[in-house]
Enzyme design. Structure first.
Site, short mmCIF file in Angstrom:
data_model
loop_
_atom_site.label_atom_id
_atom_site.label_comp_id
_atom_site.label_asym_id
_atom_site.label_seq_id
_atom_site.Cartn_x
_atom_site.Cartn_y
_atom_site.Cartn_z
CB SER A 118 -0.89 0.14 1.41
OG SER A 118 -1.63 -1.03 1.42
CG HIS A 139 -2.77 -1.23 -3.96
ND1 HIS A 139 -3.40 0.35 -3.40
CD2 HIS A 139 -2.79 -1.87 -2.85
CE1 HIS A 139 -3.60 0.15 -2.40
NE2 HIS A 139 -3.20 -0.74 -1.78
CD GLU A 151 -3.92 2.70 -6.57
OE1 GLU A 151 -3.85 3.91 -6.61
OE2 GLU A 151 -3.95 2.28 -5.33
CG ASN A 189 -4.03 3.45 0.89
OD1 ASN A 189 -5.02 3.19 1.49
ND2 ASN A 189 -3.33 2.36 0.39
#
Ligand code: NAD
Length: 234
Positions: A118, A139, A151, A189
């Site tokens: 992450s 991701h 992602e 994030n």
């Protein structure tokens, strides 16, 4: 790419293994202990049972998904035939760098090494290998069998060929690959965490209560759940 090695059988790893296996890929699932692997398989079984009860999959799909997964406690054994590795071990830089050093030694030359990190730069992880062109971020979102987004994060040296293969693979899993660059937090994030922090600060400052903050974001911004509820899930 037919043989997939997934490293880590925790929250993300078991979901990633489940998803590849459900779409017919042979998955080697690796974790440090037999106990972690058993917990991972138990979670996959429970999630398949839930899908079966909702008639989203058949009994045959459940059995073949489970049959497609083999478990390993030795990384070297579990990764030596991989066409694609998805690393989903604990979010600790040293752990991941060690894993990638080993993968680079034991995996076939053409194998693509991906990470579900992450927050750790893909370029940094790629730099401990002799194949930075074949290292990339994949991701996935939690819960993996349900969430559509992946992602795809290119490191500084990731090749177009690696990127294209991984994008195609995510589409084979009926996901929506979204290509982003290697910056802190990538996109998901980078935007989500400041929003959650601000929701907490909003509560702390006394601007509004938990219900009210979540309602504003659900009804006002069309978010399916409020940031504080989402923070609890995370
Ligand atoms: P987790 O703690 O649930 O699982 C991590 C697993 O990795 C554990 O079972 C642990 O035993 C195993 N592990 C640790 N070192 C290992 C090693 N050397 N070899 C093999 N296995 C090892 O963690 P998680 O939430 O599944 O997160 C895994 C990765 O996915 C992290 O990089 C995290 O940042 C990322 N991620 C998590 C989420 C999420 O919502 N949980 C979402 C997207 C990405």
């Amino acid at each position: 790419m037919k043989n997939i090695t997934v490293i880590g059988a925790g929250t993300m790893g078991n979901g990633i293994a489940h998803t590849f296996a459900q779409f017919g890929y042979k998955v080697n699932l690796v974790d440090l202990s037999q106990e972690s692997l058993e917990r991972g398989i138990a979670t996959i079984t429970k999630n398949l049972d839930r899908m079966l009860a909702k008639e989203k999959i058949s009994e045959y799909d459940k059995t073949s998904t489970l049959n497609n997964i083999t478990t390993y406690t030795q990384l070297e054994e579990g990764a030596k035939t991989a066409d694609l590795v998805v690393e989903a071990a604990s979010e600790n830089e040293n752990i991941k760098l060690d894993i990638f050093k080993t993968l680079d030694k034991v995996c076939p030359e053409n194998c693509i090494l991906s990470t579900n990190t992450s927050s750790i730069p893909i370029t940094k992880i790629a730099a401990v290998t002799q194949r930075p062109d074949r290292v990339i971020g994949m991701h996935f979102m939690n819960p993996v069998p349900i969430m559509k987004l992946v992602e795809i994060i290119r490191g500084y040296n990731t090749s177009n060929e690696t990127n294209d293969k991984v994008v195609a693979m995510a589409k084979n899993l009926k996901k929506v690959p979204t290509e982003v660059n290697d910056y802190p937090g990538f996109v998901a994030n980078r935007i989500l965490m400041p929003m959650i922090n601000e929701a907490i600060e909003t509560l702390y400052t006394g601007v509004a209560g938990v219900e009210e903050i979540d309602t504003v974001m659900k009804l006002g911004m069309a978010h399916p759940m409020g940031p504080l509820q989402l923070a609890d899930f995370i």
